[in-house]
Design an enzyme around this catalytic site. Structure first.
Site, PDB file in Angstrom:
ATOM      1  N   ASP A 115       2.700  13.200   5.617  1.00  0.00           N
ATOM      2  CA  ASP A 115       3.580  12.273   4.908  1.00  0.00           C
ATOM      3  C   ASP A 115       4.307  13.039   3.800  1.00  0.00           C
ATOM      4  O   ASP A 115       3.663  13.621   2.921  1.00  0.00           O
ATOM      5  CB  ASP A 115       2.682  11.192   4.275  1.00  0.00           C
ATOM      6  CG  ASP A 115       3.377   9.860   4.131  1.00  0.00           C
ATOM      7  OD1 ASP A 115       4.531   9.739   4.568  1.00  0.00           O
ATOM      8  OD2 ASP A 115       2.733   8.939   3.584  1.00  0.00           O
TER       9      ASP A 115
ATOM     10  N   LYS B  27       6.394  12.448   8.274  1.00  0.00           N
ATOM     11  CA  LYS B  27       6.856  11.068   8.090  1.00  0.00           C
ATOM     12  C   LYS B  27       7.602  10.992   6.765  1.00  0.00           C
ATOM     13  O   LYS B  27       7.203  11.640   5.801  1.00  0.00           O
ATOM     14  CB  LYS B  27       5.676  10.097   8.083  1.00  0.00           C
ATOM     15  CG  LYS B  27       6.088   8.643   7.793  1.00  0.00           C
ATOM     16  CD  LYS B  27       4.963   7.677   7.988  1.00  0.00           C
ATOM     17  CE  LYS B  27       4.080   7.488   6.777  1.00  0.00           C
ATOM     18  NZ  LYS B  27       4.782   7.009   5.562  1.00  0.00           N
TER      19      LYS B  27
ATOM     20  N   GLU C 263       6.198  -1.513   7.720  1.00  0.00           N
ATOM     21  CA  GLU C 263       5.178  -1.961   6.774  1.00  0.00           C
ATOM     22  C   GLU C 263       5.615  -3.237   6.052  1.00  0.00           C
ATOM     23  O   GLU C 263       6.770  -3.357   5.611  1.00  0.00           O
ATOM     24  CB  GLU C 263       4.895  -0.858   5.729  1.00  0.00           C
ATOM     25  CG  GLU C 263       3.856  -1.298   4.700  1.00  0.00           C
ATOM     26  CD  GLU C 263       3.296  -0.174   3.834  1.00  0.00           C
ATOM     27  OE1 GLU C 263       3.640   0.999   4.052  1.00  0.00           O
ATOM     28  OE2 GLU C 263       2.487  -0.502   2.934  1.00  0.00           O
TER      29      GLU C 263
ATOM     30  N   ASP D 152       0.527   9.760   1.938  1.00  0.00           N
ATOM     31  CA  ASP D 152       0.574   9.955   0.485  1.00  0.00           C
ATOM     32  C   ASP D 152      -0.252   8.860  -0.206  1.00  0.00           C
ATOM     33  O   ASP D 152      -0.432   8.884  -1.426  1.00  0.00           O
ATOM     34  CB  ASP D 152       2.011  10.029  -0.046  1.00  0.00           C
ATOM     35  CG  ASP D 152       2.794   8.752   0.176  1.00  0.00           C
ATOM     36  OD1 ASP D 152       2.274   7.823   0.821  1.00  0.00           O
ATOM     37  OD2 ASP D 152       3.958   8.687  -0.295  1.00  0.00           O
ATOM     38  N   SER D 153      -0.814   7.937   0.597  1.00  0.00           N
ATOM     39  CA  SER D 153      -1.799   6.979   0.069  1.00  0.00           C
ATOM     40  C   SER D 153      -3.000   7.733  -0.502  1.00  0.00           C
ATOM     41  O   SER D 153      -3.828   7.136  -1.186  1.00  0.00           O
ATOM     42  CB  SER D 153      -2.258   6.019   1.170  1.00  0.00           C
ATOM     43  OG  SER D 153      -2.660   6.741   2.319  1.00  0.00           O
TER      44      SER D 153
HETATM   45  O1  KIV Z   1       0.606   6.828   2.999  1.00  0.00           O
HETATM   46  C1  KIV Z   1       0.166   6.086   3.886  1.00  0.00           C
HETATM   47  O2  KIV Z   1      -1.034   5.937   4.098  1.00  0.00           O
HETATM   48  C2  KIV Z   1       1.149   5.369   4.703  1.00  0.00           C
HETATM   49  C3  KIV Z   1       0.631   4.334   5.636  1.00  0.00           C
HETATM   50  C4  KIV Z   1       0.217   3.133   4.889  1.00  0.00           C
HETATM   51  C5  KIV Z   1       1.603   4.013   6.707  1.00  0.00           C
HETATM   52  O3  KIV Z   1       2.303   5.608   4.595  1.00  0.00           O
END
Ligand code: KIV
Length: 275
Positions: free
Chosen positions: A94, A124, A193, A55-56
């Site tokens: 995610d 995730k 993290e 979700d980044s």
């Molecule tokens: O959303 C993302 O990219 C993440 C990673 C930083 C683990 O959750």
């Protein structure tokens, strides 16, 4: 499809259960974020084990301040692009903020969309003890779950910013409890993290499932980075990030050269024109 094709395909795919074997054998796991077909294909053929459609994408693709506005439709869409190109890597979608916190039933329904429509192999989600029953419920629906504890960006407002977690004794205990809860709930791996490296080492020794670190030091069972950060495409990166390329500067230079050649009618030249 022939049996031979199916067999070789299965032999090469990184799977959720195979990551636990990697931990037992002491073989580090590599994970990168990916959001589209092109980078998924590049990373997959480079041997990256796990591709996370993080979700980044809210930050690095959409230009938002936090990951909170990202929607399930957006994650499903990007997961579809990534899974189309990944022939070896495990693809993890995610789950965005608000798609698994409201009820366990909704969490399962949304996780199913990531698998069925996105083509992900796993999902995730962020959170430890508070999310254990939700993880359990999704795992019961035959969907592998990767946990995420320590600094959890979806909790940015509770944490008062993106702050390293587990520095105090209580904080460290909470991170250990969260990792244990995620494992007990049936997760196949957990992202750690933004925690001190000694704490990450202790958690990694304590649990049987692999820990995938980001800003958590070298003692985790694997590492994950956001692709824009490691390729040098981000304006700013935290100090734990290592840039393995400087694609931002290269892209800017290429664009300047293109503008110059178009302006001076040097492009297209004879070689790049139809006759
Ligand atoms: O959303 C993302 O990219 C993440 C990673 C930083 C683990 O959750």
């Amino acid at each position: 499809m022939s049996t031979v094709t199916l067999k070789s395909h299965r032999e090469h795919r990184v799977t959720a259960p195979s990551l636990a074997c990697r931990k037992r054998r002491g073989e580090p796991i590599s994970m990168l974020t990916a959001y589209d077909f092109t980078f998924s294909r590049i990373f997959d053929s480079a041997g990256v084990d796990v591709l996370l459609v993080g979700d980044s994408l809210g930050n690095v693709v959409q230009g938002q301040d936090t990951t909170l506005p990202v929607t399930l439709d957006e994650i499903v869409y990007h997961t579809r692009l990534v899974s189309r190109a990944a022939s070896r890597a495990l693809v993890v979608a995610d789950m965005p903020f608000g798609t698994y916190q409201i009820s366990e039933e909704e969490a399962v329904r949304n996780a199913v969309r990531c698998i069925k429509e996105g083509g992900a192999h796993a999902v995730k989600l962020e959170g430890g003890t508070g999310m254990a029953s939700t993880i359990e419920r999704i795992v019961r629906a035959e969907i592998p779950v990767m946990g995420h504890v320590g600094l959890t960006p979806q909790a940015v407002h509770r944490m008062g910013g993106h702050r390293v977690q587990g520095r105090s004794e209580n904080g460290a205990r909470r991170v250990v409890e969260d990792a244990l809860a995620v494992q007990e709930a049936g997760a196949f791996a957990v992202v750690l993290e933004g925690v001190p490296e000694d704490l990450a080492r202790a958690v990694t020794a304590e649990i049987a499932i692999p820990t995938i670190g980001i800003g958590a030091g070298v003692h985790c069972d694997g590492q994950v980075l956001v692709m824009h950060d490691m390729l040098g495409l981000s304006d700013w990166t935290p100090s734990f990030v290592k840039a393995y390329a400087n694609l931002g500067a290269q892209a800017a230079q290429a664009a300047r050269a293109y503008v110059d050649e178009v302006t001076h009618r040097k492009f297209p030249d004879e070689e790049h024109s139809y006759r």
